[in-house]
Design a protein around this motif. Structure first.
Motif, PDB file in Angstrom:
ATOM      1  N   ILE A  25      -0.786   7.278 -11.013  1.00 61.29           N
ATOM      2  CA  ILE A  25       0.203   8.059 -10.269  1.00 61.29           C
ATOM      3  C   ILE A  25       0.399   9.433 -10.912  1.00 61.29           C
ATOM      4  O   ILE A  25       0.513  10.446 -10.227  1.00 61.29           O
ATOM      5  CB  ILE A  25       1.534   7.288 -10.199  1.00 61.29           C
ATOM      6  N   ARG A  26       0.405   9.444 -12.240  1.00 63.95           N
ATOM      7  CA  ARG A  26       0.549  10.718 -12.941  1.00 63.95           C
ATOM      8  C   ARG A  26      -0.573  11.673 -12.538  1.00 63.95           C
ATOM      9  O   ARG A  26      -0.369  12.877 -12.346  1.00 63.95           O
ATOM     10  CB  ARG A  26       0.528  10.498 -14.454  1.00 63.95           C
ATOM     11  N   LEU A  27      -1.779  11.089 -12.414  1.00 59.51           N
ATOM     12  CA  LEU A  27      -2.938  11.886 -12.010  1.00 59.51           C
ATOM     13  C   LEU A  27      -2.739  12.437 -10.593  1.00 59.51           C
ATOM     14  O   LEU A  27      -3.015  13.613 -10.320  1.00 59.51           O
ATOM     15  CB  LEU A  27      -4.196  11.019 -12.077  1.00 59.51           C
ATOM     16  N   LEU A  28      -2.242  11.596  -9.718  1.00 55.44           N
ATOM     17  CA  LEU A  28      -2.021  12.025  -8.336  1.00 55.44           C
ATOM     18  C   LEU A  28      -0.937  13.094  -8.250  1.00 55.44           C
ATOM     19  O   LEU A  28      -1.001  13.984  -7.414  1.00 55.44           O
ATOM     20  CB  LEU A  28      -1.656  10.813  -7.466  1.00 55.44           C
ATOM     21  N   VAL A  29       0.043  12.991  -9.115  1.00 54.67           N
ATOM     22  CA  VAL A  29       1.097  14.008  -9.161  1.00 54.67           C
ATOM     23  C   VAL A  29       0.505  15.342  -9.603  1.00 54.67           C
ATOM     24  O   VAL A  29       0.777  16.392  -9.015  1.00 54.67           O
ATOM     25  CB  VAL A  29       2.233  13.585 -10.103  1.00 54.67           C
ATOM     26  N   GLU A  30      -0.321  15.274 -10.649  1.00 51.15           N
ATOM     27  CA  GLU A  30      -0.953  16.492 -11.157  1.00 51.15           C
ATOM     28  C   GLU A  30      -1.824  17.141 -10.084  1.00 51.15           C
ATOM     29  O   GLU A  30      -1.969  18.355 -10.043  1.00 51.15           O
ATOM     30  CB  GLU A  30      -1.791  16.177 -12.395  1.00 51.15           C
ATOM     31  N   ASP A  31      -2.401  16.300  -9.236  1.00 57.47           N
ATOM     32  CA  ASP A  31      -3.269  16.817  -8.177  1.00 57.47           C
ATOM     33  C   ASP A  31      -2.484  17.213  -6.927  1.00 57.47           C
ATOM     34  O   ASP A  31      -3.063  17.626  -5.922  1.00 57.47           O
ATOM     35  CB  ASP A  31      -4.330  15.774  -7.813  1.00 57.47           C
ATOM     36  N   GLY A  32      -1.164  17.015  -6.993  1.00 55.38           N
ATOM     37  CA  GLY A  32      -0.353  17.418  -5.853  1.00 55.38           C
ATOM     38  C   GLY A  32      -0.470  16.490  -4.658  1.00 55.38           C
ATOM     39  O   GLY A  32      -0.127  16.873  -3.540  1.00 55.38           O
ATOM     40  N   VAL A  33      -0.941  15.297  -4.894  1.00 54.91           N
ATOM     41  CA  VAL A  33      -1.117  14.352  -3.790  1.00 54.91           C
ATOM     42  C   VAL A  33       0.179  13.605  -3.486  1.00 54.91           C
ATOM     43  O   VAL A  33       0.488  13.316  -2.338  1.00 54.91           O
ATOM     44  CB  VAL A  33      -2.241  13.342  -4.118  1.00 54.91           C
ATOM     45  N   VAL A  34       0.930  13.311  -4.541  1.00 54.92           N
ATOM     46  CA  VAL A  34       2.205  12.611  -4.352  1.00 54.92           C
ATOM     47  C   VAL A  34       3.268  13.236  -5.251  1.00 54.92           C
ATOM     48  O   VAL A  34       2.959  14.062  -6.123  1.00 54.92           O
ATOM     49  CB  VAL A  34       2.082  11.108  -4.707  1.00 54.92           C
ATOM     50  N   TYR A  35       4.505  12.854  -5.040  1.00 57.53           N
ATOM     51  CA  TYR A  35       5.569  13.263  -5.956  1.00 57.53           C
ATOM     52  C   TYR A  35       6.484  12.070  -6.187  1.00 57.53           C
ATOM     53  O   TYR A  35       6.597  11.176  -5.335  1.00 57.53           O
ATOM     54  CB  TYR A  35       6.351  14.454  -5.398  1.00 57.53           C
ATOM     55  N   VAL A  36       7.117  12.056  -7.359  1.00 53.74           N
ATOM     56  CA  VAL A  36       7.913  10.905  -7.756  1.00 53.74           C
ATOM     57  C   VAL A  36       9.395  11.261  -7.747  1.00 53.74           C
ATOM     58  O   VAL A  36       9.792  12.322  -8.223  1.00 53.74           O
ATOM     59  CB  VAL A  36       7.512  10.429  -9.167  1.00 53.74           C
ATOM     60  N   VAL A  37      10.191  10.396  -7.181  1.00 47.77           N
ATOM     61  CA  VAL A  37      11.637  10.520  -7.252  1.00 47.77           C
ATOM     62  C   VAL A  37      12.140   9.363  -8.111  1.00 47.77           C
ATOM     63  O   VAL A  37      12.001   8.205  -7.724  1.00 47.77           O
ATOM     64  CB  VAL A  37      12.279  10.458  -5.853  1.00 47.77           C
ATOM     65  N   PRO A  38      12.706   9.697  -9.287  1.00 50.16           N
ATOM     66  CA  PRO A  38      13.127   8.647 -10.231  1.00 50.16           C
ATOM     67  C   PRO A  38      14.067   7.637  -9.581  1.00 50.16           C
ATOM     68  O   PRO A  38      14.943   8.008  -8.796  1.00 50.16           O
ATOM     69  CB  PRO A  38      13.831   9.432 -11.337  1.00 50.16           C
ATOM     70  N   GLN A  39      13.839   6.405  -9.939  1.00 45.62           N
ATOM     71  CA  GLN A  39      14.676   5.317  -9.429  1.00 45.62           C
ATOM     72  C   GLN A  39      14.664   5.231  -7.912  1.00 45.62           C
ATOM     73  O   GLN A  39      15.586   4.696  -7.292  1.00 45.62           O
ATOM     74  CB  GLN A  39      16.128   5.447  -9.920  1.00 45.62           C
ATOM     75  N   ARG A  40      13.616   5.796  -7.340  1.00 48.33           N
ATOM     76  CA  ARG A  40      13.582   5.815  -5.874  1.00 48.33           C
ATOM     77  C   ARG A  40      12.207   5.422  -5.358  1.00 48.33           C
ATOM     78  O   ARG A  40      12.081   4.547  -4.521  1.00 48.33           O
ATOM     79  CB  ARG A  40      13.945   7.218  -5.390  1.00 48.33           C
ATOM     80  N   GLY A  41      11.184   6.056  -5.885  1.00 44.97           N
ATOM     81  CA  GLY A  41       9.844   5.717  -5.438  1.00 44.97           C
ATOM     82  C   GLY A  41       8.873   6.875  -5.577  1.00 44.97           C
ATOM     83  O   GLY A  41       9.227   7.941  -6.067  1.00 44.97           O
ATOM     84  N   THR A  42       7.659   6.650  -5.131  1.00 42.55           N
ATOM     85  CA  THR A  42       6.634   7.683  -5.134  1.00 42.55           C
ATOM     86  C   THR A  42       6.270   7.994  -3.686  1.00 42.55           C
ATOM     87  O   THR A  42       6.071   7.090  -2.886  1.00 42.55           O
ATOM     88  CB  THR A  42       5.389   7.205  -5.906  1.00 42.55           C
ATOM     89  N   PHE A  43       6.204   9.275  -3.375  1.00 43.85           N
ATOM     90  CA  PHE A  43       6.069   9.679  -1.985  1.00 43.85           C
ATOM     91  C   PHE A  43       4.869  10.592  -1.755  1.00 43.85           C
ATOM     92  O   PHE A  43       4.473  11.345  -2.649  1.00 43.85           O
ATOM     93  CB  PHE A  43       7.355  10.390  -1.531  1.00 43.85           C
ATOM     94  N   VAL A  44       4.336  10.516  -0.569  1.00 47.49           N
ATOM     95  CA  VAL A  44       3.191  11.338  -0.199  1.00 47.49           C
ATOM     96  C   VAL A  44       3.626  12.787  -0.077  1.00 47.49           C
ATOM     97  O   VAL A  44       4.606  13.091   0.617  1.00 47.49           O
ATOM     98  CB  VAL A  44       2.593  10.854   1.134  1.00 47.49           C
ATOM     99  N   ALA A  45       2.915  13.659  -0.766  1.00 44.92           N
ATOM    100  CA  ALA A  45       3.208  15.078  -0.672  1.00 44.92           C
ATOM    101  C   ALA A  45       2.775  15.596   0.697  1.00 44.92           C
ATOM    102  O   ALA A  45       1.939  14.989   1.363  1.00 44.92           O
ATOM    103  CB  ALA A  45       2.494  15.845  -1.770  1.00 44.92           C
ATOM    104  N   GLY A  46       3.335  16.688   1.072  1.00 41.53           N
ATOM    105  CA  GLY A  46       2.933  17.210   2.372  1.00 41.53           C
ATOM    106  C   GLY A  46       3.747  18.409   2.790  1.00 41.53           C
ATOM    107  O   GLY A  46       4.814  18.664   2.256  1.00 41.53           O
ATOM    108  N   GLY A  47       3.189  19.111   3.738  1.00 43.01           N
ATOM    109  CA  GLY A  47       3.754  20.330   4.255  1.00 43.01           C
ATOM    110  C   GLY A  47       5.236  20.240   4.476  1.00 43.01           C
ATOM    111  O   GLY A  47       5.927  21.158   4.702  1.00 43.01           O
TER     112      GLY A  47
END
Lengths: 87, 87
Positions: A65-87
Motif C-alpha cells: 500500500i505504501r508503494l501504491l501511495v507513493e505512486d499516487g494510485v491510492v491514498y490512506v485515511v487513518p482509522q478509516r481505510g485506503t481509497f482509490v485516488a482519482g480526479g
DNA sequence: ATTAATTTGTTCGTATGTATC
DNA sequence: TGATACATACGAACAAATTAA
C-alpha cells in the motif's frame, strides 16, 4: 498462453519468482483498480482482508500500500481505510 | 560408463582434476538447468544452500554464479535470489 | 454513555536472501 | 573466513480513532 506480460500481475503470489511479494500485490491491486474493481474515492479492501485474500503478512500488505501511495494510485485515511485516488 | 563428456558436469566436485571447482559448479548448475531442475524465472538454491550441498566456500559459489550470469544462464536480483534466465 | 468491532499506526523479534568488507 | 549491512517476509502485540450496536 496468457494475454499479459511476463511478470504482469496475476491473482496469486509467487514466492519463488524474482519479484518480491509486496511488489506483486501492488501490481495486482493497481491492475484491479485500472480494471475498475473499485471506483475513484472508493475504499479498497482493508489490510486484514488483503492478508486473508492473498495469504501475506500484514506488514507485507502495508508495504504494498505504501508503494501504491507513493505512486499516487491510492491514498490512506487513518482509522478509516485506503481509497482509490482519482480526479 | 557415464553418458556425458569427459570433463562434463557430475554432481560432485573433483578437487584433483584440471577444472577449477567454481567452473565445475557452474557446469553442474548449467546442466541441472538444462535438465529442467528449475524452470525459467525460478529461483535456484541460495548461496548458503549451494555451499552446503557442494561443500564449497561461499566465495567460490559466488564466482560460479558470476560465471553463469556472464553466460546468460541466470540472473541475480539483489536481496532476492538467483533466477534461471529464459525467453 | 458504554461497549464492541473495525481499521490504520507502531514496534518488536525471527528468519532468509544477497552485498560488502 | 568471518562479520556486518541491507532488503524482505512472517508473526505477534498493542495503541489510537472511528463507527455501530
Amino acid at each position: 498462453m496468457a494475454h499479459h506480460s511476463e511478470f504482469g500481475p496475476d491473482d496469486e503470489i509467487d514466492y519463488d519468482g524474482p519479484v518480491t511479494p509486496y511488489r506483486q500485490l501492488a501490481a495486482i491491486l493497481a491492475a484491479r483498480i485500472r480494471r475498475g474493481d473499485w471506483a475513484a474515492h472508493r475504499a479498497i479492501p482493508s489490510e486484514p482482508r488483503l492478508v486473508q485474500e492473498y495469504g501475506l503478512a500484514r506488514s507485507t500488505v502495508r508495504r504494498s500500500i505504501r508503494l501504491l501511495v507513493e505512486d499516487g494510485v491510492v491514498y490512506v485515511v487513518p482509522q478509516r481505510g485506503t481509497f482509490v485516488a482519482g480526479g
